[in-house]
Design a protein around this motif. Structure first.
Motif, PDB file in Angstrom:
ATOM      1  N   GLY A   1      80.444  38.160  -0.258  1.00  0.00           N
ATOM      2  CA  GLY A   1      79.024  37.559   0.626  1.00  0.00           C
ATOM      3  C   GLY A   1      79.271  36.795   1.725  1.00  0.00           C
ATOM      4  O   GLY A   1      78.222  36.235   2.360  1.00  0.00           O
ATOM      5  N   SER A   2      80.496  37.210   2.362  1.00  0.00           N
ATOM      6  CA  SER A   2      80.819  36.746   3.698  1.00  0.00           C
ATOM      7  C   SER A   2      80.172  37.642   4.780  1.00  0.00           C
ATOM      8  O   SER A   2      80.202  37.342   5.997  1.00  0.00           O
ATOM      9  N   GLY A   3      79.452  38.839   4.385  1.00  0.00           N
ATOM     10  CA  GLY A   3      79.078  39.613   5.393  1.00  0.00           C
ATOM     11  C   GLY A   3      80.050  40.980   5.995  1.00  0.00           C
ATOM     12  O   GLY A   3      79.842  41.541   7.000  1.00  0.00           O
TER      13      GLY A   3
ATOM     14  N   THR B   1      78.298  44.278   5.722  1.00  0.00           N
ATOM     15  CA  THR B   1      76.914  44.080   6.584  1.00  0.00           C
ATOM     16  C   THR B   1      77.641  44.423   7.923  1.00  0.00           C
ATOM     17  O   THR B   1      77.202  45.256   8.842  1.00  0.00           O
TER      18      THR B   1
ATOM     19  N   SER C   1      76.810  26.979  -1.620  1.00  0.00           N
ATOM     20  CA  SER C   1      77.369  28.450  -0.829  1.00  0.00           C
ATOM     21  C   SER C   1      78.867  28.391  -0.451  1.00  0.00           C
ATOM     22  O   SER C   1      79.167  29.563  -0.205  1.00  0.00           O
TER      23      SER C   1
ATOM     24  N   GLY D   1      76.070  35.078   1.468  1.00  0.00           N
ATOM     25  CA  GLY D   1      75.822  36.145   0.333  1.00  0.00           C
ATOM     26  C   GLY D   1      75.697  35.284  -0.964  1.00  0.00           C
ATOM     27  O   GLY D   1      75.185  35.254  -1.985  1.00  0.00           O
ATOM     28  N   ARG D   2      76.610  34.035  -1.034  1.00  0.00           N
ATOM     29  CA  ARG D   2      76.706  33.250  -2.287  1.00  0.00           C
ATOM     30  C   ARG D   2      75.238  32.336  -2.428  1.00  0.00           C
ATOM     31  O   ARG D   2      74.805  32.058  -3.333  1.00  0.00           O
TER      32      ARG D   2
ATOM     33  N   LEU E   1      72.260  33.290  -1.073  1.00  0.00           N
ATOM     34  CA  LEU E   1      71.416  34.375  -1.378  1.00  0.00           C
ATOM     35  C   LEU E   1      71.537  34.487  -2.844  1.00  0.00           C
ATOM     36  O   LEU E   1      70.423  34.902  -3.591  1.00  0.00           O
ATOM     37  N   SER E   2      72.777  34.858  -3.447  1.00  0.00           N
ATOM     38  CA  SER E   2      72.616  34.861  -4.805  1.00  0.00           C
ATOM     39  C   SER E   2      72.129  33.690  -5.751  1.00  0.00           C
ATOM     40  O   SER E   2      71.305  33.987  -6.666  1.00  0.00           O
TER      41      SER E   2
END
Length: 343
Positions: free
Chosen positions: A37-39, A42, A207, A212-213, A215-216
């Motif tokens: 989730g840290s990108g 991406t 988070s 990402g955490r 957003l989850s």
């Protein structure tokens, strides 16, 4: 030319990669590491986009432009010269067989672009044999080929692999940065329009510096879960005082999830809280990752000295490493309690 404009944070990483892409000095092999989730993924895709974007070399354009045909197809994972290797069929690892075709394709000529990208997701799932099979192509890569390995656990990556790649560690985001991004999303996305500002704040804290955490948590309408997470870690921080009885400390640690991913996630958030304590005790100016402000940080950590916070930080870091190596979680947490009590 502005680069990586769609990526949030990690400014120093973006600057370094931007210069490398513009000056044609991008390393042939990169190892991108950070929590889920840290990108990481991406960023890997953004590198492939920027390197192959049709706007490259045009003054004043964003890079990647995200609107040219190449950018659109890479973003959709529908581009011949950008390939991915992932775990498949429910397997826990990526073996030599899965790697073989992927590696052989690297020696074929590009069909659509000047630069071919091979992105290995969960590179720490590569078996030692698969990693050894990758060494030759890392040592002598074909012209125009870039290999990006994505990892969350460096302990499972062979030192010979690390020495042949340029390492990139994803940076954690401050609570204020994450909250700002989540507010932007809630303003733009109808699915998040129901989220209250207070809940966004709780989610930003829970988070642990990982977009990402957050957003989850929002996708799962996890405001209550985020607040409970914050409460558990905050109470755990309070139990780190020297005067806390051993039984109470052990009880606080037992609130940590007993499944590997959950335990690692909780301990990483505890590390973020300890980092905030160290910064606050040391009168540092860096933004906080767990606590909303320094007053809140002091309220939960008033009885913890700077030296003790640093020592406990090292204990928790070692515990995460042990859990990543599949140690029994309950045993690790008991050992953590003993070590903290003796500090």
């Amino acid at each position: 030319m502005r680069t990586f404009t769609s990526l949030i944070g990690n400014d120093s990483i973006k600057s370094r990669l931007s210069d490398a892409i513009i000056n044609n000095t991008l390393p042939h092999a990169l190892l991108i590491s950070g929590p889920v989730g840290s990108g990481r993924k991406t960023l890997a895709r953004a590198i492939a986009l920027a390197r192959n974007c049709e706007a490259k070399g045009l003054g004043g354009a964003n890079l990647p432009c995200l609107i040219c045909n190449t950018c659109k197809r890479i973003a959709e994972e529908n581009y011949t010269d950008v390939k991915y290797l992932r775990k498949s069929g429910g397997k826990a690892s990526i073996g030599v067989e899965e790697l073989r075709d992927f590696k052989e394709d690297m020696y074929l000529s590009a069909t659509e672009s000047q630069y071919k990208f091979y992105i290995i997701e969960e590179a720490d799932a590569l078996t030692p044999a698969a990693q050894n099979a990758l060494l030759k192509v890392l040592e002598e890569p074909p012209r125009g080929v870039h290999i990006i390995l994505i990892s969350s656990s460096q302990d499972k990556i062979l030192s010979t692999i690390k020495s042949r790649t340029q390492y990139i560690q994803m940076e954690l985001f401050s609570v204020s940065d994450i909250k700002r991004h989540l507010i932007t999303l809630s303003d733009k996305a109808e699915r998040l329009s129901h989220v209250a500002p207070d809940t966004l704040g709780a989610v930003a804290v829970a988070s642990g510096g990982v977009i990402g955490r957050g957003l989850s948590l929002l996708d799962g309408e996890g405001g209550g879960e985020a607040e409970e997470d914050k409460r558990i870690i905050s109470e755990l921080v309070s139990s780190l005082e020297k005067k806390t009885p051993f039984a109470k400390l052990l009880e606080s640690l037992s609130a940590i999830p007993q499944k590997r991913e959950g335990a690692i996630s909780a301990l990483e958030r505890l590390l973020s809280a300890l980092r905030d304590i160290i910064i606050t005790k040391n009168d540092g100016e860096a933004e906080l990752l767990f606590f909303l402000n320094r007053d809140e940080c002091e309220r939960y950590s008033g009885g913890i000295s700077l030296k003790r916070a640093v020592m406990i930080y090292d204990v928790i870091t070692a515990a995460i490493r042990d859990i990543e190596r599949n140690a029994i979680i309950s045993t690790v947490l008991s050992d953590v309690a003993v070590k903290i009590r003796s500090t």
